[in-house]
Design a protein around this motif. Sequence first.
Motif, PDB file in Angstrom:
ATOM      1  N   ALA A 145       4.514   7.679   4.376  1.00  0.00           N
ATOM      2  CA  ALA A 145       3.851   6.720   3.479  1.00  0.00           C
ATOM      3  C   ALA A 145       3.621   5.391   4.197  1.00  0.00           C
ATOM      4  O   ALA A 145       2.583   4.746   4.022  1.00  0.00           O
ATOM      5  CB  ALA A 145       4.681   6.499   2.217  1.00  0.00           C
ATOM      6  N   PHE A 146       4.578   4.994   5.029  1.00  0.00           N
ATOM      7  CA  PHE A 146       4.406   3.770   5.815  1.00  0.00           C
ATOM      8  C   PHE A 146       3.232   3.916   6.776  1.00  0.00           C
ATOM      9  O   PHE A 146       2.436   2.987   6.955  1.00  0.00           O
ATOM     10  CB  PHE A 146       5.677   3.445   6.597  1.00  0.00           C
ATOM     11  CG  PHE A 146       5.538   2.240   7.497  1.00  0.00           C
ATOM     12  CD1 PHE A 146       5.634   0.958   6.971  1.00  0.00           C
ATOM     13  CD2 PHE A 146       5.285   2.384   8.845  1.00  0.00           C
ATOM     14  CE1 PHE A 146       5.479  -0.158   7.785  1.00  0.00           C
ATOM     15  CE2 PHE A 146       5.135   1.278   9.673  1.00  0.00           C
ATOM     16  CZ  PHE A 146       5.233   0.006   9.139  1.00  0.00           C
ATOM     17  N   MET A 195      -2.170   2.317   8.218  1.00  0.00           N
ATOM     18  CA  MET A 195      -3.528   2.636   8.633  1.00  0.00           C
ATOM     19  C   MET A 195      -4.567   2.041   7.678  1.00  0.00           C
ATOM     20  O   MET A 195      -5.643   1.622   8.105  1.00  0.00           O
ATOM     21  CB  MET A 195      -3.693   4.149   8.739  1.00  0.00           C
ATOM     22  CG  MET A 195      -2.927   4.750   9.905  1.00  0.00           C
ATOM     23  SD  MET A 195      -3.162   6.521  10.056  1.00  0.00           S
ATOM     24  CE  MET A 195      -4.900   6.607  10.418  1.00  0.00           C
ATOM     25  N   LYS A 196      -4.258   2.000   6.404  1.00  0.00           N
ATOM     26  CA  LYS A 196      -5.209   1.424   5.451  1.00  0.00           C
ATOM     27  C   LYS A 196      -5.377  -0.077   5.690  1.00  0.00           C
ATOM     28  O   LYS A 196      -6.499  -0.604   5.700  1.00  0.00           O
ATOM     29  CB  LYS A 196      -4.750   1.694   4.018  1.00  0.00           C
ATOM     30  CG  LYS A 196      -4.910   3.156   3.591  1.00  0.00           C
ATOM     31  CD  LYS A 196      -4.460   3.366   2.170  1.00  0.00           C
ATOM     32  CE  LYS A 196      -4.575   4.828   1.757  1.00  0.00           C
ATOM     33  NZ  LYS A 196      -5.978   5.291   1.730  1.00  0.00           N
ATOM     34  N   VAL A 197      -4.266  -0.779   5.894  1.00  0.00           N
ATOM     35  CA  VAL A 197      -4.337  -2.218   6.154  1.00  0.00           C
ATOM     36  C   VAL A 197      -4.960  -2.482   7.515  1.00  0.00           C
ATOM     37  O   VAL A 197      -5.822  -3.361   7.672  1.00  0.00           O
ATOM     38  CB  VAL A 197      -2.928  -2.842   6.066  1.00  0.00           C
ATOM     39  CG1 VAL A 197      -2.950  -4.300   6.508  1.00  0.00           C
ATOM     40  CG2 VAL A 197      -2.394  -2.744   4.638  1.00  0.00           C
ATOM     41  N   GLN A 227       0.824  -1.210   0.000  1.00  0.00           N
ATOM     42  CA  GLN A 227       0.000   0.000   0.000  1.00  0.00           C
ATOM     43  C   GLN A 227       0.858   1.260   0.000  1.00  0.00           C
ATOM     44  O   GLN A 227       0.497   2.277  -0.603  1.00  0.00           O
ATOM     45  CB  GLN A 227      -0.914   0.008   1.238  1.00  0.00           C
ATOM     46  CG  GLN A 227      -2.028  -1.024   1.223  1.00  0.00           C
ATOM     47  CD  GLN A 227      -3.193  -0.621   0.341  1.00  0.00           C
ATOM     48  OE1 GLN A 227      -3.298   0.513  -0.113  1.00  0.00           O
ATOM     49  NE2 GLN A 227      -4.089  -1.556   0.088  1.00  0.00           N
ATOM     50  N   MET A 228       2.003   1.219   0.675  1.00  0.00           N
ATOM     51  CA  MET A 228       2.815   2.425   0.809  1.00  0.00           C
ATOM     52  C   MET A 228       3.672   2.704  -0.419  1.00  0.00           C
ATOM     53  O   MET A 228       4.095   3.849  -0.626  1.00  0.00           O
ATOM     54  CB  MET A 228       3.716   2.328   2.042  1.00  0.00           C
ATOM     55  CG  MET A 228       4.866   1.346   1.913  1.00  0.00           C
ATOM     56  SD  MET A 228       6.000   1.360   3.325  1.00  0.00           S
ATOM     57  CE  MET A 228       6.996   2.815   2.990  1.00  0.00           C
ATOM     58  N   THR A 229       3.902   1.689  -1.258  1.00  0.00           N
ATOM     59  CA  THR A 229       4.836   1.855  -2.378  1.00  0.00           C
ATOM     60  C   THR A 229       4.482   3.018  -3.306  1.00  0.00           C
ATOM     61  O   THR A 229       5.313   3.912  -3.519  1.00  0.00           O
ATOM     62  CB  THR A 229       4.953   0.541  -3.175  1.00  0.00           C
ATOM     63  OG1 THR A 229       5.511  -0.467  -2.331  1.00  0.00           O
ATOM     64  CG2 THR A 229       5.862   0.726  -4.388  1.00  0.00           C
ATOM     65  N   PRO A 230       3.269   3.065  -3.889  1.00  0.00           N
ATOM     66  CA  PRO A 230       2.966   4.218  -4.754  1.00  0.00           C
ATOM     67  C   PRO A 230       2.906   5.535  -3.983  1.00  0.00           C
ATOM     68  O   PRO A 230       3.199   6.591  -4.539  1.00  0.00           O
ATOM     69  CB  PRO A 230       1.597   3.853  -5.361  1.00  0.00           C
ATOM     70  CG  PRO A 230       1.006   2.855  -4.437  1.00  0.00           C
ATOM     71  CD  PRO A 230       2.144   2.095  -3.849  1.00  0.00           C
ATOM     72  N   LEU A 270     -13.659   5.663   9.398  1.00  0.00           N
ATOM     73  CA  LEU A 270     -12.938   6.280  10.514  1.00  0.00           C
ATOM     74  C   LEU A 270     -11.484   6.544  10.126  1.00  0.00           C
ATOM     75  O   LEU A 270     -10.907   7.566  10.514  1.00  0.00           O
ATOM     76  CB  LEU A 270     -12.989   5.378  11.747  1.00  0.00           C
ATOM     77  CG  LEU A 270     -12.097   5.847  12.913  1.00  0.00           C
ATOM     78  CD1 LEU A 270     -12.691   7.085  13.563  1.00  0.00           C
ATOM     79  CD2 LEU A 270     -11.883   4.751  13.919  1.00  0.00           C
ATOM     80  N   ILE A 271     -10.898   5.620   9.349  1.00  0.00           N
ATOM     81  CA  ILE A 271      -9.508   5.785   8.934  1.00  0.00           C
ATOM     82  C   ILE A 271      -9.371   7.029   8.070  1.00  0.00           C
ATOM     83  O   ILE A 271      -8.409   7.794   8.204  1.00  0.00           O
ATOM     84  CB  ILE A 271      -9.023   4.543   8.158  1.00  0.00           C
ATOM     85  CG1 ILE A 271      -9.138   3.297   9.043  1.00  0.00           C
ATOM     86  CG2 ILE A 271      -7.592   4.727   7.698  1.00  0.00           C
ATOM     87  CD1 ILE A 271      -8.383   3.378  10.337  1.00  0.00           C
TER      88      ILE A 271
END
Length: 365
Positions: free
Chosen positions: A307-308, A313-315, A70-73, A330-331
């Motif tokens: 980004a991390f 938070m998304k995961v 998720q953080m890569t882009p 909420l996120i």
Amino acid sequence: MKKINFSLADDNVQKKLAPFASVILGFIIGFIVLLCLGYNPAEGFSYLFQGGFKGIMSGNLKQFGNTLLQMTPLVLTGLSVAFAFRTGLFNIGVSGQMLVGGFAAVYCGIILDLPRFIHLPVVVLVAMLAGGVWAIIPGLLKAKFKIHEVVTSIMMNYIALWMVQYGVTTFIPGKYSTESATISETASLKTAWMTSLFDGSSINIGFILAILACLVVWLILDKTTFGYELKAVGFNPDAAHYAGMKVKRNIILSMIIAGCLAGLAGATYYVGYTNHVKIGVLPTQGFDGIAVALLGLNTPIGVFLSAFLFGFMKVGGEFMQAMTAVPKELIDIIISTIIYFSAIALLIQSFFKKVAPKRKDGGVK
């Protein structure tokens, strides 16, 4: 041995603490929102952090690999925005540049029939080139006619959206009318060894490219004369011109480099995370990159860490939603609050100035 001084009265300390304060305030607001809506904040945040760190704590690295995926882009779009910021520009057209780069990568991944060791570099380089070319127009208009890049770059986003839709439906239509055909395996950034290492996660070579991009941006901005000139032009174009620097050329080059980073983000997303392009959709990572850059103080290491946080938070949010009745929106509230407090970092720094103890020595150690 040099003594390390940490004083809240120090401007540099205040500047570095502001992002951490923004994150903490964002979580506090999220806690209050949960409480007001009748949910259990302790339970919700417990599952949020469990979701983010589940892979590390349990020894199953798939969840952690998904966080890195998720953080890569976001690293690359954040770098694109940060690079432009550091050189006096506001590249709000990252989404369009990312989409064009992704389309170019997918197009080459479909029509070219090459061995993997050739196909993959070609796809990545073409994506970077397409993103850079798409950024030339805002840079050129800024350099030649003083037209603000915010206006031109955001307009380029929507031009990109419709051009890619035309390109997909005309040249590389897929099984469904809403997406392109899928790329060849030789063009995919996914690798068996990384998938195996992270227990089935889709993390791919794009993560390695993001790390390399951080190093390259750091070297350019902080260790080269070229980077010094770019920053000087952004800080004061008139003084830079007086010093003999080519102001117009450097403005255009700044936008091209920012566009190349956004194009690389497109490659990591469209031939790494997915294997096709959906039409009518601007990648949200381009706009999220603005928040990543702000929170990371426009530095490569700061962008990487922020980004991390966003990926975590998304995961973690998906896990929290699966385990509780807390909505994943909420996120978005927490992230939005963090962005808000990052945008008013100067106010946070002024608060630190007020609460910092006054030094009797006049600030001299």
